[in-house]
Design a protein around this motif. Structure first.
Motif: not given
Length: 424
Positions: A79-94, A245-252, A280-283
């Motif tokens: 869940i954390g590794l999927s949380a790309d805050f850059g996507r907030l720009k696509a969703g915008g204010t709504p 990808t498993l390396a990313l999971f291991a890091g989280a 995951g979010v930070i990574l």
């Protein structure tokens, strides 16, 4: 007689539970219509069998906890590794407004749960289980927090209750979402919005993606596919990408393990799975924003979903159904009240705040779906509405993004605050 199974046998039984669940979902229309997950369908049957063996012959089973814990942590890391805050720009204010609306409801859900539990003579912490832990959180969060409540707070039957409540939520969320949205549309005289010849940025992004992705579209045509990250290139899940990808999971998970030790006994002490999500979010956002790393979302989803399925199967195998006997009546009352509150909130708050239009009605159906159940239920609710009227690109962009990861981050924060309150 007590039987202890090591990790190998636990994994074998978990996969058999998943295969049983797959068979049941395919054969039983009710399970398919209400999006009951395969691990839940098979796991509940397995839990009943375990209960019967215990009741008739006195057998009890101990399953490998290390494997169950590892799969749980991997799910929350996904869940954390999927949380790309850059996507907030696509969703915008709504997207931001809808996230706030959902966050307020999570708090309300827990207030109702705790208040009702206290009024009915139950442990207030069980009110959280009948609140956002199992309803907004779903089966994964129910299993994770159930373990924490049992081990750290001594709440007997928290995991068993959480799984049962989450299953109720899936069904209830699927039942109320479509009718509420249709009533909003019909009663207020709203008409499906005509095709927009000048789409907004939100509609452009939504129109170019699938329902379950949040970045790029995925279309299949023969041997050609468009993947999440590179719309012009084929990218398959290979051994190399899996290891990456498993390396990313291991890091989280390493971050979660370290922070659990460092924060122990401090005001920042959190359950390990919350640190896994945060790791995951930070990574994710550090790699994408600072190093422009090309994150492989499909592999993250595959590993995360497989981990969740195995975790749920093992959690359901470990259920002690006899612990629910004295809770059945009061819990049912709480759940009926929670369902009524969900309907009222969506009808009077979600719909009005999101604009009182067709998109808002579809968003309301989605909110019922993951506010009581899970994101797939939300998608099914919205499809039921849009199949009858017209598409709602805005809703199909916002709901998967909020339901897939933003809601879990908010929910974990709210629950952590509630567990520290003096009256809990």
């Amino acid at each position: 007689m007590e039987i202890t199974l090591n990790g190998y046998y636990t994994l074998i039984l978990a996969t058999l539970v998943l295969l049983l669940g797959r068979f049941l979902v395919r054969k039983v229309k009710f399970l398919e219509d209400f999006n009951i997950p395969e691990p839940v369908a098979g796991g509940l049957i397995a839990a009943v069998i375990v209960y019967a063996l215990n009741f008739i012959w006195g057998y009890s089973f101990n399953f490998h906890q290390g494997l169950q814990t590892a799969t749980m942590l991997m799910f929350f890391a996904s869940i954390g590794l999927s949380a790309d805050f850059g996507r907030l720009k696509a969703g915008g204010t709504p997207l931001l407004i809808f996230t706030i609306v959902v966050s307020v409801f999570i708090i309300l859900q827990d207030v109702v749960g705790v208040t009702m539990a206290s009024a009915l003579g139950l442990d207030p912490l069980l009110g959280l289980v009948t609140g956002s832990i199992a309803l907004t959180g779903g089966h994964g969060t129910a299993g994770a927090w159930g373990t924490v409540l049992e081990q750290e707070y001594g709440v007997v039957g928290a995991t068993t209750l959480g799984i049962a409540v989450a299953t109720y939520g899936l069904v209830a969320g699927g039942i109320v979402g479509g009718p509420v949205a249709r009533r909003l549309i019909n009663k207020l005289g709203l008409k499906p919005t005509p095709a927009n010849l000048n789409p907004s940025d939100v509609e452009k992004v939504a129109g170019a993606q699938s329902l379950y992705s949040t970045k790029h579209s995925e279309h299949e045509s023969g041997d050609n596919q468009e993947m999440f990250e590179k719309p012009d290139n084929i990218r398959l899940i290979t051994a190399s990408s899996t290891i990456e990808t498993l390396a990313l999971f291991a890091g989280a998970l390493a971050f979660a393990d370290l922070m659990t030790i460092v924060a122990e006994g401090t005001s920042f002490e959190l359950p390990t799975f919350v640190w896994a999500l945060a790791g995951g979010v930070i990574l994710r956002n550090s790699l994408t924003m600072i190093f422009n790393f090309d994150m492989f979302d499909r592999a993250i989803d595959v590993i995360g979903n497989a981990s969740l399925s195995l975790f749920l199967a093992m959690a359901l195998l470990s259920l002690k159904l006899w612990e629910l006997t004295d809770l059945a009546g009061p819990v049912l009352i709480i759940l009926l009240v929670q369902t009524f509150v969900m309907i009222l909130y969506v009808y009077f708050i979600t719909f009005k705040v999101m604009g009182k239009n067709y998109d808002a009605a579809v968003l309301s159906a989605g909110h019922c779906g993951f506010g009581m159940g899970a994101t797939p239920t939300a998608i099914a609710n919205m499809q039921a509405v849009t199949d009858r009227y017209l598409p709602s690109p805005k809703a199909f962009l916002i709901v998967p993004m909020v339901g897939a990861f933003f809601v879990d981050i908010v929910n974990a924060t709210v629950l952590q605050i509630f567990t520290t309150l003096p009256f809990m």
